[in-house]
Design an enzyme around this catalytic site. Sequence first.
Site, PDB file in Angstrom:
ATOM      1  N   GLY A  19      -4.803  -6.548  10.966  1.00 34.01           N
ATOM      2  CA  GLY A  19      -3.546  -6.294  11.674  1.00 34.01           C
ATOM      3  C   GLY A  19      -2.517  -7.404  11.590  1.00 34.01           C
ATOM      4  N   SER A  20      -2.505  -8.169  10.494  1.00 37.49           N
ATOM      5  CA  SER A  20      -1.480  -9.222  10.432  1.00 37.49           C
ATOM      6  C   SER A  20      -0.096  -8.627  10.174  1.00 37.49           C
ATOM      7  CB  SER A  20      -1.834 -10.278   9.379  1.00 37.49           C
ATOM      8  OG  SER A  20      -1.687  -9.782   8.075  1.00 37.49           O
ATOM      9  N   ASN A  21      -0.012  -7.561   9.379  1.00 42.60           N
ATOM     10  CA  ASN A  21       1.283  -6.890   9.225  1.00 42.60           C
ATOM     11  C   ASN A  21       1.721  -6.237  10.532  1.00 42.60           C
ATOM     12  OD1 ASN A  21       2.552  -6.935   6.430  1.00 42.60           O
ATOM     13  ND2 ASN A  21       0.378  -6.606   5.973  1.00 42.60           N
ATOM     14  N   ARG A  73     -11.036  15.860   6.748  1.00 41.76           N
ATOM     15  CA  ARG A  73      -9.857  15.006   6.900  1.00 41.76           C
ATOM     16  C   ARG A  73      -8.793  15.671   7.779  1.00 41.76           C
ATOM     17  NH1 ARG A  73      -7.345  12.692   1.763  1.00 41.76           N
ATOM     18  NH2 ARG A  73      -7.744  14.698   0.806  1.00 41.76           N
ATOM     19  N   LEU A 101      -4.510  10.036   3.238  1.00 44.60           N
ATOM     20  CA  LEU A 101      -4.044  11.128   4.095  1.00 44.60           C
ATOM     21  C   LEU A 101      -3.856  12.402   3.272  1.00 44.60           C
ATOM     22  CD1 LEU A 101      -1.535   8.851   5.983  1.00 44.60           C
ATOM     23  CD2 LEU A 101      -3.598   9.886   6.977  1.00 44.60           C
ATOM     24  N   ASN A 115       4.554   2.744   4.161  1.00 41.42           N
ATOM     25  CA  ASN A 115       3.309   2.024   3.867  1.00 41.42           C
ATOM     26  C   ASN A 115       3.658   0.695   3.213  1.00 41.42           C
ATOM     27  OD1 ASN A 115       0.453   1.625   3.479  1.00 41.42           O
ATOM     28  ND2 ASN A 115       0.752   2.125   1.316  1.00 41.42           N
ATOM     29  N   HIS A 117       2.062  -2.050   0.504  1.00 38.18           N
ATOM     30  CA  HIS A 117       1.025  -2.122  -0.525  1.00 38.18           C
ATOM     31  C   HIS A 117       1.104  -3.491  -1.198  1.00 38.18           C
ATOM     32  CE1 HIS A 117      -1.799  -0.692  -3.521  1.00 38.18           C
ATOM     33  NE2 HIS A 117      -1.046  -1.301  -4.424  1.00 38.18           N
ATOM     34  N   VAL A 152      -1.076   8.971  -3.840  1.00 34.45           N
ATOM     35  CA  VAL A 152      -1.389   7.664  -3.237  1.00 34.45           C
ATOM     36  C   VAL A 152      -0.566   6.556  -3.910  1.00 34.45           C
ATOM     37  CG1 VAL A 152      -3.238   5.973  -2.884  1.00 34.45           C
ATOM     38  CG2 VAL A 152      -3.695   8.413  -2.579  1.00 34.45           C
ATOM     39  N   GLU A 182       4.651 -10.094   2.623  1.00 36.59           N
ATOM     40  CA  GLU A 182       4.495  -8.811   3.330  1.00 36.59           C
ATOM     41  C   GLU A 182       5.046  -8.913   4.746  1.00 36.59           C
ATOM     42  OE1 GLU A 182       0.707  -6.766   3.092  1.00 36.59           O
ATOM     43  OE2 GLU A 182       0.118  -7.917   1.330  1.00 36.59           O
TER      44      GLU A 182
END
Length: 222
Positions: A19-21, A73, A101, A115, A117, A152, A182
């Site tokens: 969870g650093s972002n 899913r 997803l 997102n 990446h 993706v 990031e």
Amino acid sequence: MSGGVGSRRRTAILISGRGSNMAALLAAAADPGYPAEIALVLSNRADAAGLGRAAAAGIPTAVVESRPFGRDRAGFEAAMEAELARHGVELIALAGFMRVLTEGFTTRWAGRMLNIHPSLLPAFPGLDTHARALAAGVKLHGCTVHLVTPGVDEGPILAQAAVPILPGDDEASLGARVLAEEHRLYPAALAWVAAGRVALEGNLARLDTPPGPSAERLSNPG
Ligand code: GAR
């Protein structure tokens, strides 16, 4: 900054781990002038370290474990949708969320889900991006914030930051250099979408251009 208190987009951050972002987004959103407010941090793993960091910051958290759903899913995503609805979520920021997803979910959230990446897409989609960049001998590497589409790591690119690959770099040193970028990039890109500054022309995301006949502006605030 446009937006302001009362018109901030209610945003969920989806995590699977450290969870650093997420922490970078929470720090940005602590400014009342930031156009997104973090309404929920949701994890698919109860042991995600980021959950504790979010709770310590006073942010509502939820866990929807993906494992019990196995290959179902759509069932997993329906449970997530219930949490997102319960918290009135308008935008989603994936931040180290390590589940693919479905097309149904990505289509429902099209233009409203981002997102981050750890590569300069379209180079190195998928996993182990730093090792693959080192093995390929590229001289520049970096990170990408993009809108999520069913393919993706394929959606319209919102922002990128590049870093040099230096002699002697290994996966850890390169990863740390990218991660620092990031943390700078993601809050900026989320702010653009939340403030309605991004328009889509096909698969191209445009910042601050007047909408043309084929451009669709995202997340137009109130
Ligand atoms: C980040 O480097 C992010 O770019 C990457 O996972 C890490 C999560 O770190 N995401 C992906 O690889 C998605 N395919 P964090 O939990 O500290 O933000």
